[in-house]
Design a protein around this motif. Structure first.
Motif, PDB file in Angstrom:
ATOM      1  N   GLN A 126       0.610  -1.257  -0.227  1.00  0.00           N
ATOM      2  CA  GLN A 126       0.125   0.159  -0.185  1.00  0.00           C
ATOM      3  C   GLN A 126       0.735   1.385   0.239  1.00  0.00           C
ATOM      4  O   GLN A 126       2.036   1.207   0.749  1.00  0.00           O
ATOM      5  N   SER A 127       0.383   2.040  -0.615  1.00  0.00           N
ATOM      6  CA  SER A 127       0.885   3.906  -0.858  1.00  0.00           C
ATOM      7  C   SER A 127       0.461   4.966  -0.007  1.00  0.00           C
ATOM      8  O   SER A 127      -0.560   4.425  -0.156  1.00  0.00           O
ATOM      9  N   GLN A 128       1.084   5.596   0.916  1.00  0.00           N
ATOM     10  CA  GLN A 128       0.134   6.176   1.592  1.00  0.00           C
ATOM     11  C   GLN A 128       0.317   8.023   1.313  1.00  0.00           C
ATOM     12  O   GLN A 128       2.794   7.617   2.112  1.00  0.00           O
TER      13      GLN A 128
ATOM     14  N   VAL B 243       5.557  10.022   0.908  1.00  0.00           N
ATOM     15  CA  VAL B 243       4.117   9.253   0.046  1.00  0.00           C
ATOM     16  C   VAL B 243       4.806   7.676   0.697  1.00  0.00           C
ATOM     17  O   VAL B 243       6.851   7.731   0.822  1.00  0.00           O
ATOM     18  N   TYR B 244       4.650   6.708   1.958  1.00  0.00           N
ATOM     19  CA  TYR B 244       5.743   6.132   2.004  1.00  0.00           C
ATOM     20  C   TYR B 244       5.223   4.647   1.103  1.00  0.00           C
ATOM     21  O   TYR B 244       3.936   4.875   1.146  1.00  0.00           O
ATOM     22  N   GLU B 245       5.768   4.042   1.460  1.00  0.00           N
ATOM     23  CA  GLU B 245       5.194   2.558   1.128  1.00  0.00           C
ATOM     24  C   GLU B 245       4.426   1.277   2.159  1.00  0.00           C
ATOM     25  O   GLU B 245       6.211   1.149   2.945  1.00  0.00           O
ATOM     26  N   ARG B 246       3.896   0.414   2.539  1.00  0.00           N
ATOM     27  CA  ARG B 246       4.255  -0.708   3.745  1.00  0.00           C
ATOM     28  C   ARG B 246       3.499  -1.426   3.032  1.00  0.00           C
ATOM     29  O   ARG B 246       2.880  -1.630   2.295  1.00  0.00           O
ATOM     30  N   LEU B 247       3.383  -2.714   3.345  1.00  0.00           N
ATOM     31  CA  LEU B 247       3.719  -4.241   3.136  1.00  0.00           C
ATOM     32  C   LEU B 247       1.682  -4.452   3.996  1.00  0.00           C
ATOM     33  O   LEU B 247       1.639  -4.104   5.555  1.00  0.00           O
ATOM     34  N   LEU B 248       0.713  -4.845   3.828  1.00  0.00           N
ATOM     35  CA  LEU B 248      -0.275  -5.096   5.096  1.00  0.00           C
ATOM     36  C   LEU B 248      -0.188  -6.224   4.316  1.00  0.00           C
ATOM     37  O   LEU B 248      -0.367  -7.076   4.317  1.00  0.00           O
ATOM     38  N   ALA B 249      -0.626  -6.743   6.037  1.00  0.00           N
ATOM     39  CA  ALA B 249      -0.564  -7.849   6.528  1.00  0.00           C
ATOM     40  C   ALA B 249      -2.491  -8.612   6.398  1.00  0.00           C
ATOM     41  O   ALA B 249      -2.922  -7.657   6.793  1.00  0.00           O
ATOM     42  N   GLY B 250      -2.312  -9.992   6.970  1.00  0.00           N
ATOM     43  CA  GLY B 250      -3.711 -10.505   6.590  1.00  0.00           C
ATOM     44  C   GLY B 250      -4.274 -10.071   7.856  1.00  0.00           C
ATOM     45  O   GLY B 250      -3.868  -8.986   8.656  1.00  0.00           O
ATOM     46  N   ASP B 251      -5.412 -10.398   8.205  1.00  0.00           N
ATOM     47  CA  ASP B 251      -6.282  -9.489   9.353  1.00  0.00           C
ATOM     48  C   ASP B 251      -6.329  -9.746  10.180  1.00  0.00           C
ATOM     49  O   ASP B 251      -5.930  -9.113  11.016  1.00  0.00           O
ATOM     50  N   GLY B 252      -5.982 -11.759  10.548  1.00  0.00           N
ATOM     51  CA  GLY B 252      -5.423 -11.819  11.851  1.00  0.00           C
ATOM     52  C   GLY B 252      -4.226 -11.843  12.540  1.00  0.00           C
ATOM     53  O   GLY B 252      -4.317 -12.252  13.921  1.00  0.00           O
ATOM     54  N   GLY B 253      -3.557 -11.723  11.940  1.00  0.00           N
ATOM     55  CA  GLY B 253      -1.585 -11.443  13.053  1.00  0.00           C
ATOM     56  C   GLY B 253      -1.936 -13.149  12.804  1.00  0.00           C
ATOM     57  O   GLY B 253      -2.473 -14.163  11.747  1.00  0.00           O
TER      58      GLY B 253
ATOM     59  N   ALA C 142       8.348  -2.071  12.378  1.00  0.00           N
ATOM     60  CA  ALA C 142       7.283  -0.592  12.231  1.00  0.00           C
ATOM     61  C   ALA C 142       7.545   0.273  11.080  1.00  0.00           C
ATOM     62  O   ALA C 142       5.597   0.850  10.823  1.00  0.00           O
ATOM     63  N   GLY C 143       8.166   0.370  10.777  1.00  0.00           N
ATOM     64  CA  GLY C 143       8.277   1.412  10.099  1.00  0.00           C
ATOM     65  C   GLY C 143       7.560   0.875   8.299  1.00  0.00           C
ATOM     66  O   GLY C 143       7.381   1.902   7.661  1.00  0.00           O
ATOM     67  N   TYR C 144       7.364  -0.336   7.838  1.00  0.00           N
ATOM     68  CA  TYR C 144       7.163  -0.739   6.442  1.00  0.00           C
ATOM     69  C   TYR C 144       6.451  -2.065   6.648  1.00  0.00           C
ATOM     70  O   TYR C 144       6.168  -2.365   5.341  1.00  0.00           O
ATOM     71  N   MET C 145       5.773  -2.803   7.704  1.00  0.00           N
ATOM     72  CA  MET C 145       5.044  -3.860   7.508  1.00  0.00           C
ATOM     73  C   MET C 145       4.047  -3.299   8.545  1.00  0.00           C
ATOM     74  O   MET C 145       3.859  -2.966   9.907  1.00  0.00           O
ATOM     75  N   THR C 146       2.952  -4.091   8.694  1.00  0.00           N
ATOM     76  CA  THR C 146       1.997  -3.679   9.378  1.00  0.00           C
ATOM     77  C   THR C 146       1.588  -5.176  10.792  1.00  0.00           C
ATOM     78  O   THR C 146       0.782  -5.405  10.936  1.00  0.00           O
ATOM     79  N   HIS C 147       2.069  -6.063  10.257  1.00  0.00           N
ATOM     80  CA  HIS C 147       1.894  -7.132  10.495  1.00  0.00           C
ATOM     81  C   HIS C 147       2.515  -7.314  11.861  1.00  0.00           C
ATOM     82  O   HIS C 147       3.639  -7.011  12.493  1.00  0.00           O
TER      83      HIS C 147
ATOM     84  N   ALA D 105       7.440 -11.687  -9.411  1.00  0.00           N
ATOM     85  CA  ALA D 105       6.323 -11.549  -8.836  1.00  0.00           C
ATOM     86  C   ALA D 105       5.505 -10.119  -8.943  1.00  0.00           C
ATOM     87  O   ALA D 105       4.388 -10.318 -10.361  1.00  0.00           O
ATOM     88  N   ALA D 106       6.237  -9.066  -8.904  1.00  0.00           N
ATOM     89  CA  ALA D 106       5.617  -7.703  -8.281  1.00  0.00           C
ATOM     90  C   ALA D 106       6.727  -6.715  -7.637  1.00  0.00           C
ATOM     91  O   ALA D 106       7.402  -7.099  -7.058  1.00  0.00           O
ATOM     92  N   LYS D 107       6.464  -5.553  -8.202  1.00  0.00           N
ATOM     93  CA  LYS D 107       7.867  -4.366  -7.803  1.00  0.00           C
ATOM     94  C   LYS D 107       7.256  -3.299  -7.676  1.00  0.00           C
ATOM     95  O   LYS D 107       6.391  -3.188  -8.417  1.00  0.00           O
ATOM     96  N   SER D 108       7.340  -2.447  -7.059  1.00  0.00           N
ATOM     97  CA  SER D 108       6.335  -1.735  -6.366  1.00  0.00           C
ATOM     98  C   SER D 108       8.201  -0.305  -6.206  1.00  0.00           C
ATOM     99  O   SER D 108       8.922  -0.729  -6.418  1.00  0.00           O
ATOM    100  N   ARG D 109       7.875   0.425  -5.774  1.00  0.00           N
ATOM    101  CA  ARG D 109       8.999   1.235  -5.878  1.00  0.00           C
ATOM    102  C   ARG D 109      10.127   1.282  -4.967  1.00  0.00           C
ATOM    103  O   ARG D 109      11.371   1.065  -4.564  1.00  0.00           O
ATOM    104  N   ILE D 110       9.449  -0.045  -3.205  1.00  0.00           N
ATOM    105  CA  ILE D 110      10.808  -0.161  -2.703  1.00  0.00           C
ATOM    106  C   ILE D 110      10.753  -1.285  -2.233  1.00  0.00           C
ATOM    107  O   ILE D 110      11.469  -1.760  -1.530  1.00  0.00           O
TER     108      ILE D 110
END
Lengths: 182, 182
Positions: A23-25, A36-46, A116-121, B14-19
């Motif tokens: 996700q880009s924010q 503009v940051y990019e972060r990895l979105l984890a699945g719902d439950g952890g 913490a900077g780029y993963m919601t996991h 398989a996929a690529k974004s800015r970072i």
């Protein structure tokens, strides 16, 4: 000190593969700076990471191929929380699948982030005790090797090159503290 | 036990974004099972996480917005190793940028992975001592808050809800062990 959170000006999916979503924010900080940051979105439950401790203080670790590090990793059993599960159910299920033991007691020690900077996991660290043999089929490509390791030998575990995950160190620190070993 | 590593039958991006870069790997295990995994590829040099300890045992932590967790995170200074740098140079540079101190002594305590199953990322944990005030401009959107925290109060740090990264727990465990506090 409490700080004002940045406002989210825009967000969108920047890339997606079978298992990863980026996700880009676009954020505005309280001082006016925009980033503009990019972060990895984890699945719902952890995920859960289980620290299984037998009555005599032996940990049940597993050795499993880690595609990220490209070698066999020594660590704690873990897995995703499935839809409809909480951390308790997931910890009990994964214990049966990965170390063939059913814990009659599970306790949440803490929850940790990966980056913490780029993963919601989030990984929930669960102490599992009162363990009884009980198998359930897992989804691994090969049987996992279970490696007993006494908690008193934790310094050797930390020094082992195949024990490398930050969250595994976290689990070890938490269980040593919880059980009054440090 | 040494185990035969799976063979890599094929791999592709398989996929690529800015970072982020996601690689897909088709692996064959020694028992014949074939699996397609996805993993995140890190940059070449890895990252450093610095544990700055003043002479009296005070840690210099930072509080910084973490886009992954969506709040201010309390943790150790860290950053990527730039091209041409080793862990030493990166640790010295990041210390000046993030906590405005130049360490005259840096020691590599260990290197940790984030998620051995699906990330190639390595973080080198560096003890920084003999610290002297010395600033360098960083690339953060707002000035970082430096938070002094005495190492003897590590149990309160572990219990702090904003101290959440697995690799930060790892760094704390390693420095406590290295300095003979546990």
């Amino acid at each position: 000190m409490s700080q004002k959170l940045p406002s989210i000006l825009a967000e969108k999916i920047a890339a997606k593969s079978r298992i990863f979503t980026v996700q880009s924010q676009h954020l505005a900080f309280s001082n006016g700076a925009e980033v503009v940051y990019e972060r990895l979105l984890a699945g719902d439950g952890g995920a859960v990471l289980i620290v299984p401790v037998l009555e005599d203080g032996t940990l049940l670790l597993i050795r499993e191929f880690g595609a990220g590090v490209g070698r066999y990793e020594l660590g704690f059993p873990k897995g995703k929380i499935d839809p409809g599960e909480g951390w308790k159910e997931a910890a009990i299920r994964e214990s049966q699948e990965e170390i063939s033991h059913l814990p009659k007691k599970v306790e949440l020690l803490d929850s940790v982030s990966l980056a913490a900077g780029y993963m919601t996991h989030q990984t929930h660290i669960v102490l599992a005790t009162d363990l009884h043999p009980s198998e359930a089929p897992g989804d691994e490509p090969e049987p996992l090797e279970v490696v007993p390791w006494h908690l008193d030998d934790w310094q050797e575990l930390v020094a082992h090159p195949d024990f490398s995950e930050g969250r595994a160190y976290a689990a070890l620190l938490l269980v040593l503290k919880h059980l009054g070993k440090i």
